[in-house]
Structure formats: structure tokens, C-alpha cells
Motif scaffolding. Structure first.
Motif, PDB file in Angstrom:
ATOM      1  N   LEU A  98      -2.373  -2.505  -3.306  1.00 40.39           N
ATOM      2  CA  LEU A  98      -3.720  -2.251  -2.794  1.00 40.39           C
ATOM      3  C   LEU A  98      -3.937  -0.754  -2.698  1.00 40.39           C
ATOM      4  O   LEU A  98      -3.066  -0.018  -2.224  1.00 40.39           O
ATOM      5  N   VAL A  99      -5.094  -0.303  -3.156  1.00 46.50           N
ATOM      6  CA  VAL A  99      -5.452   1.108  -3.083  1.00 46.50           C
ATOM      7  C   VAL A  99      -6.712   1.198  -2.219  1.00 46.50           C
ATOM      8  O   VAL A  99      -7.784   0.749  -2.633  1.00 46.50           O
ATOM      9  N   PRO A 100      -6.579   1.742  -1.002  1.00 52.34           N
ATOM     10  CA  PRO A 100      -7.737   1.813  -0.104  1.00 52.34           C
ATOM     11  C   PRO A 100      -8.853   2.679  -0.680  1.00 52.34           C
ATOM     12  O   PRO A 100      -8.605   3.703  -1.299  1.00 52.34           O
ATOM     13  N   GLY A 101     -10.073   2.241  -0.456  1.00 47.62           N
ATOM     14  CA  GLY A 101     -11.239   2.987  -0.916  1.00 47.62           C
ATOM     15  C   GLY A 101     -11.726   3.948   0.155  1.00 47.62           C
ATOM     16  O   GLY A 101     -10.999   4.272   1.100  1.00 47.62           O
ATOM     17  N   GLY A 102     -12.973   4.369   0.055  1.00 39.50           N
ATOM     18  CA  GLY A 102     -13.517   5.343   0.987  1.00 39.50           C
ATOM     19  C   GLY A 102     -14.734   4.862   1.749  1.00 39.50           C
ATOM     20  O   GLY A 102     -15.385   5.649   2.421  1.00 39.50           O
ATOM     21  N   SER A 103     -15.048   3.584   1.660  1.00 39.92           N
ATOM     22  CA  SER A 103     -16.236   3.041   2.307  1.00 39.92           C
ATOM     23  C   SER A 103     -16.101   3.052   3.833  1.00 39.92           C
ATOM     24  O   SER A 103     -14.996   3.015   4.371  1.00 39.92           O
ATOM     25  N   GLU A 104     -17.231   3.075   4.490  1.00 38.47           N
ATOM     26  CA  GLU A 104     -17.252   3.003   5.957  1.00 38.47           C
ATOM     27  C   GLU A 104     -17.067   1.557   6.428  1.00 38.47           C
ATOM     28  O   GLU A 104     -16.614   1.335   7.537  1.00 38.47           O
ATOM     29  N   ARG A 105     -17.456   0.598   5.601  1.00 39.16           N
ATOM     30  CA  ARG A 105     -17.333  -0.814   5.977  1.00 39.16           C
ATOM     31  C   ARG A 105     -15.957  -1.324   5.574  1.00 39.16           C
ATOM     32  O   ARG A 105     -15.423  -0.939   4.538  1.00 39.16           O
ATOM     33  N   ASN A 106     -15.390  -2.219   6.375  1.00 42.95           N
ATOM     34  CA  ASN A 106     -14.060  -2.763   6.127  1.00 42.95           C
ATOM     35  C   ASN A 106     -14.119  -4.207   5.648  1.00 42.95           C
ATOM     36  O   ASN A 106     -15.090  -4.925   5.922  1.00 42.95           O
ATOM     37  N   ILE A 114       0.881  -1.163   0.000  1.00 43.97           N
ATOM     38  CA  ILE A 114       0.000   0.000   0.000  1.00 43.97           C
ATOM     39  C   ILE A 114       0.917   1.211   0.000  1.00 43.97           C
ATOM     40  O   ILE A 114       1.781   1.333   0.870  1.00 43.97           O
ATOM     41  N   ALA A 115       0.764   2.082  -0.981  1.00 47.60           N
ATOM     42  CA  ALA A 115       1.592   3.288  -1.124  1.00 47.60           C
ATOM     43  C   ALA A 115       3.078   2.946  -1.137  1.00 47.60           C
ATOM     44  O   ALA A 115       3.899   3.698  -0.635  1.00 47.60           O
ATOM     45  N   GLY A 116       3.422   1.789  -1.712  1.00 45.10           N
ATOM     46  CA  GLY A 116       4.813   1.379  -1.834  1.00 45.10           C
ATOM     47  C   GLY A 116       5.382   0.679  -0.614  1.00 45.10           C
ATOM     48  O   GLY A 116       6.514   0.214  -0.643  1.00 45.10           O
ATOM     49  N   VAL A 117       4.617   0.581   0.468  1.00 46.01           N
ATOM     50  CA  VAL A 117       5.077  -0.057   1.697  1.00 46.01           C
ATOM     51  C   VAL A 117       4.527  -1.487   1.751  1.00 46.01           C
ATOM     52  O   VAL A 117       3.323  -1.695   1.585  1.00 46.01           O
ATOM     53  N   LYS A 118       5.409  -2.439   2.023  1.00 47.85           N
ATOM     54  CA  LYS A 118       4.977  -3.841   2.085  1.00 47.85           C
ATOM     55  C   LYS A 118       4.084  -4.056   3.297  1.00 47.85           C
ATOM     56  O   LYS A 118       4.456  -3.728   4.424  1.00 47.85           O
ATOM     57  N   VAL A 119       2.890  -4.598   3.045  1.00 44.95           N
ATOM     58  CA  VAL A 119       1.930  -4.869   4.114  1.00 44.95           C
ATOM     59  C   VAL A 119       1.494  -6.330   4.140  1.00 44.95           C
ATOM     60  O   VAL A 119       0.654  -6.709   4.949  1.00 44.95           O
ATOM     61  N   GLY A 120       2.055  -7.134   3.251  1.00 46.64           N
ATOM     62  CA  GLY A 120       1.680  -8.535   3.210  1.00 46.64           C
ATOM     63  C   GLY A 120       2.323  -9.232   2.042  1.00 46.64           C
ATOM     64  O   GLY A 120       3.262  -8.713   1.418  1.00 46.64           O
ATOM     65  N   SER A 121       1.803 -10.422   1.719  1.00 52.20           N
ATOM     66  CA  SER A 121       2.350 -11.194   0.602  1.00 52.20           C
ATOM     67  C   SER A 121       1.266 -12.047  -0.033  1.00 52.20           C
ATOM     68  O   SER A 121       0.210 -12.310   0.559  1.00 52.20           O
ATOM     69  N   VAL A 122       1.546 -12.491  -1.244  1.00 47.11           N
ATOM     70  CA  VAL A 122       0.669 -13.403  -1.960  1.00 47.11           C
ATOM     71  C   VAL A 122       0.988 -14.803  -1.450  1.00 47.11           C
ATOM     72  O   VAL A 122       2.137 -15.243  -1.502  1.00 47.11           O
ATOM     73  N   SER A 145     -11.915  -1.120  -1.558  1.00 44.10           N
ATOM     74  CA  SER A 145     -10.509  -1.001  -1.957  1.00 44.10           C
ATOM     75  C   SER A 145     -10.281  -1.753  -3.255  1.00 44.10           C
ATOM     76  O   SER A 145     -11.028  -2.671  -3.594  1.00 44.10           O
ATOM     77  N   SER A 146      -9.225  -1.364  -3.972  1.00 39.75           N
ATOM     78  CA  SER A 146      -8.912  -2.035  -5.233  1.00 39.75           C
ATOM     79  C   SER A 146      -7.528  -2.647  -5.165  1.00 39.75           C
ATOM     80  O   SER A 146      -6.695  -2.266  -4.335  1.00 39.75           O
ATOM     81  N   ALA A 147      -7.283  -3.622  -6.049  1.00 36.26           N
ATOM     82  CA  ALA A 147      -5.987  -4.283  -6.134  1.00 36.26           C
ATOM     83  C   ALA A 147      -5.546  -4.273  -7.587  1.00 36.26           C
ATOM     84  O   ALA A 147      -6.346  -4.520  -8.492  1.00 36.26           O
ATOM     85  N   GLU A 148      -4.283  -3.981  -7.804  1.00 34.62           N
ATOM     86  CA  GLU A 148      -3.752  -4.002  -9.162  1.00 34.62           C
ATOM     87  C   GLU A 148      -2.381  -4.664  -9.149  1.00 34.62           C
ATOM     88  O   GLU A 148      -1.640  -4.539  -8.176  1.00 34.62           O
ATOM     89  N   ILE A 149      -2.079  -5.357 -10.215  1.00 34.56           N
ATOM     90  CA  ILE A 149      -0.769  -5.976 -10.351  1.00 34.56           C
ATOM     91  C   ILE A 149       0.103  -4.991 -11.096  1.00 34.56           C
ATOM     92  O   ILE A 149      -0.241  -4.546 -12.188  1.00 34.56           O
ATOM     93  N   THR A 150       1.196  -4.634 -10.487  1.00 33.34           N
ATOM     94  CA  THR A 150       2.084  -3.642 -11.066  1.00 33.34           C
ATOM     95  C   THR A 150       3.519  -4.124 -10.990  1.00 33.34           C
ATOM     96  O   THR A 150       3.814  -5.113 -10.342  1.00 33.34           O
ATOM     97  N   SER A 151       4.396  -3.424 -11.664  1.00 34.08           N
ATOM     98  CA  SER A 151       5.796  -3.820 -11.762  1.00 34.08           C
ATOM     99  C   SER A 151       6.674  -2.838 -11.011  1.00 34.08           C
ATOM    100  O   SER A 151       6.373  -1.646 -10.940  1.00 34.08           O
ATOM    101  N   GLU A 152       7.788  -3.340 -10.477  1.00 31.48           N
ATOM    102  CA  GLU A 152       8.740  -2.475  -9.782  1.00 31.48           C
ATOM    103  C   GLU A 152       9.532  -1.607 -10.739  1.00 31.48           C
ATOM    104  O   GLU A 152      10.183  -0.668 -10.331  1.00 31.48           O
ATOM    105  N   GLY A 153       9.520  -1.916 -11.998  1.00 29.20           N
ATOM    106  CA  GLY A 153      10.250  -1.169 -13.008  1.00 29.20           C
ATOM    107  C   GLY A 153      10.225  -1.939 -14.303  1.00 29.20           C
ATOM    108  O   GLY A 153       9.525  -2.939 -14.434  1.00 29.20           O
TER     109      GLY A 153
END
Length: 176
Positions: free
Chosen positions: A112-120, A59-67, A95-103
Motif C-alpha cells: 500500500l502506498v498512502p496518498g495525500g488526500s484529506e479524506r481517509n 506499507i514501506a516494507g512493514v507488515k500492516v495487515g493481510s489478504v 492511496s494505491s495498492a500494488e502486488i509486488t514480489s519479495e525478490g
């Protein structure tokens, strides 16, 4: 002779103990430990080119987990990823998830891109909004095709646009 055998065994035991300590340190500090104490989520993608189990979730470039796993859904033929995310995070359910590359030549990860919903999202929940991996080879192929098509169109315009009286054409009254 007997003292030498005991010294060799003791030295071997010390080396083995040091190896076990280094292994334990590496496993606990690599972020890829076998423990599953985090929030388990799933996400479905059209394609996951180059993404392997053990890849980072950020999330925002910080590792928060793994596949932790990947499989094919036999009904929809979509790739289903299982993600283990830090349980301290409260991710909105939109929230949304996208597969992206480091370069250009880097590895792939799930962003992961967090959304704005009240429910988690809860343990076992699914990230519904996903964006699949972009194939660099596919993009390059499209670019080459469009450039060659553009060059072909311009060449066709140049040959037919001057009625055959271009620089290399013979004049009606002169022979070459």
C-alpha cells in the motif's frame, strides 16, 4: 500396575497441555490470527499471479495487515482482494495498492502506498488505484523475443549489405 497407568496419563496430559500452549503462542504471534478487528478494504486487480489468501499487506516494507480473501468479479473478470489492515492506520482515500514480489524467487505481497488526500478510507472502502502483478515469465519471454528479433535483423543486414561479395563469396573471375 495401577500407579503406572496414572503416571502415563499424567505425562500424556502434560505433553498435550504443552502442545496447546505452543499452538496458542504460534497463532497469536504469527500475525495471521483469525480475528478480524482491523480495517477491511477491497482492491481490484487485472492479475494477482502467485498471491494467496494470508499474504502480507505492507506499507514501506512493514507488515500492516493481510489478504483475507480473493475472488473474481463476474461482471468485469477482475480479481477482487479483501484486505484486513491495522485499524490504527488512517489511509488517505487516494492511496494505491500494488502486488509486488519479495525478490526473484520470493513470495508476493500487497504494497500500500498512502496518498495525500484529506479524506481517509473507511471500513469496507475500496482502494481505487491498483497495479497488478508483473509476470516474470512474461517479461522473460518478451526479452527473449526481442533479442532473437534483433539478432535476426542484424543477420539479415549482414547478408544483403555487401552485395554477395563478403568473405565467403566467390569473386567473378575466380572459381572456388
Amino acid at each position: 500396575m495401577k500407579g503406572r497407568g496414572i503416571a502415563e496419563i499424567a505425562a500424556g496430559a502434560v505433553v498435550l497441555l504443552a502442545a496447546v500452549i505452543f499452538l496458542a503462542y504460534a497463532v497469536t504471534n504469527s500475525g495471521r490470527s483469525g480475528g478480524g478487528s482491523g480495517l477491511v478494504l477491497t482492491a481490484r486487480f487485472d492479475r494477482i499471479d502467485g498471491l494467496a489468501a494470508g499474504a502480507d499487506v505492507r506499507i514501506a516494507g512493514v507488515k500492516v495487515g493481510s489478504v483475507t480473501a480473493q475472488r473474481i468479479d463476474p461482471q468485469t473478470f477482475l480479481a477482487v482482494l479483501t484486505l484486513n489492515v491495522d485499524s490504527g492506520l488512517r489511509l488517505p482515500d487516494d492511496s494505491s495498492a500494488e502486488i509486488t514480489s519479495e525478490g526473484l524467487l520470493g513470495g508476493k505481497y500487497v504494497a500500500l502506498v498512502p496518498g495525500g488526500s484529506e479524506r481517509n478510507l473507511t471500513n469496507g472502502g475500496e482502494v481505487k488505484i491498483t497495479q497488478s502483478a508483473v509476470s516474470l515469465e512474461g517479461l522473460l519471454g518478451r526479452f527473449i523475443f526481442s533479442v532473437t528479433e534483433l539478432a535476426g535483423n542484424r543477420q539479415g543486414e549482414g547478408a544483403g549489405g555487401n552485395g554477395g561479395n563478403g568473405p565467403g563469396a566467390a569473386s567473378p573471375g575466380r572459381a572456388r
